[in-house]
Write a protein that holds these residues in place. Structure first.
Motif, PDB file in Angstrom:
ATOM      1  N   VAL A   1       0.858  -1.177   0.000  1.00 15.85           N
ATOM      2  CA  VAL A   1       0.000   0.000   0.000  1.00 15.85           C
ATOM      3  C   VAL A   1       0.896   1.230   0.000  1.00 15.85           C
ATOM      4  CG1 VAL A   1      -1.817   1.255   1.196  1.00 15.85           C
ATOM      5  CG2 VAL A   1      -1.815  -1.239   1.209  1.00 15.85           C
TER       6      VAL A   1
ATOM      7  N   LYS B   1      -1.181   7.677   0.238  1.00 16.49           N
ATOM      8  CA  LYS B   1      -2.610   7.961   0.043  1.00 16.49           C
ATOM      9  C   LYS B   1      -3.431   6.692  -0.134  1.00 16.49           C
ATOM     10  CE  LYS B   1      -1.942  12.587  -1.748  1.00 16.49           C
ATOM     11  NZ  LYS B   1      -2.225  13.546  -2.795  1.00 16.49           N
ATOM     12  N   ASN B   2      -2.985   5.612   0.495  1.00 16.34           N
ATOM     13  CA  ASN B   2      -3.704   4.346   0.519  1.00 16.34           C
ATOM     14  C   ASN B   2      -3.918   3.751  -0.875  1.00 16.34           C
ATOM     15  OD1 ASN B   2      -4.630   2.378   2.236  1.00 16.34           O
ATOM     16  ND2 ASN B   2      -6.745   3.090   2.176  1.00 16.34           N
ATOM     17  N   ARG B   3      -2.983   3.959  -1.778  1.00 22.01           N
ATOM     18  CA  ARG B   3      -3.072   3.478  -3.160  1.00 22.01           C
ATOM     19  C   ARG B   3      -2.334   2.147  -3.321  1.00 22.01           C
ATOM     20  NH1 ARG B   3      -7.108   5.989  -5.582  1.00 22.01           N
ATOM     21  NH2 ARG B   3      -6.987   8.222  -5.398  1.00 22.01           N
TER      22      ARG B   3
END
Length: 160
Positions: A31, A34-36
């Protein structure tokens, strides 16, 4: 037979120690910021966003994000977790471009609908029907009250 088992165990142990024994596949999912969705480099500490894999710029120290076996036949050579297939089967985007507020697929399938499964507009976005096809159902709040119409109902200039 006990001696044979002991010898076999010693050979297997030596093969493992020397790195000759096949290892299980390396899991590279991680991950990123920005939690991508991201790609884990060989150093097992660096996580790069999916869209930085096979971008012709090495982002991992050992260049594993640009290897031929990974980038040779895009998107087919990429691990599935790095790819989002648009509703039009001829198009795809990197997984970290799904639900990013931008119309990356060209038909908003990466931002709307059951395939994308995006949450409603978050705190950084304003919900409206955008004027420009660059956005789908939300616009970045930074575009609010900037003197330019981005929403059909002008809510970006008077409400947001």
């Amino acid at each position: 037979s006990a001696v044979a088992l002991l010898i076999l165990a010693a050979i297997v142990g030596l093969a493992v120690a020397l790195g000759l024994w096949p290892r299980s596949p390396v899991t590279r999912f991680c991950v990123a910021s920005k939690n991508r969705t991201g790609f884990l480099c060989d150093d097992r500490a660096t996580c790069i966003p999916a869209s930085q894999v096979c971008d012709r710029a090495s982002n991992c120290r050992s260049r594993e994000d640009e290897q031929e076996k990974l980038c040779g036949d895009l998107p087919h050579s990429l691990p599935g977790y790095l790819v989002f297939h648009c509703s039009n089967p001829r198009y795809w985007v990197y997984a970290d471009q799904r639900c990013n507020g931008m119309n990356d697929c060209g038909d908003c399938s990466d931002e709307m609908g059951s395939l994308a499964a995006c949450p409603l507009c978050g705190s950084e976005l304003w919900s409206c029907s955008p004027v420009l096809y660059e956005y789908c159902s939300c616009i970045p709040r930074r575009l609010c009250r900037d003197g330019i119409q981005h929403c059909l109902d002008w809510s970006d200039e008077y409400v947001c």
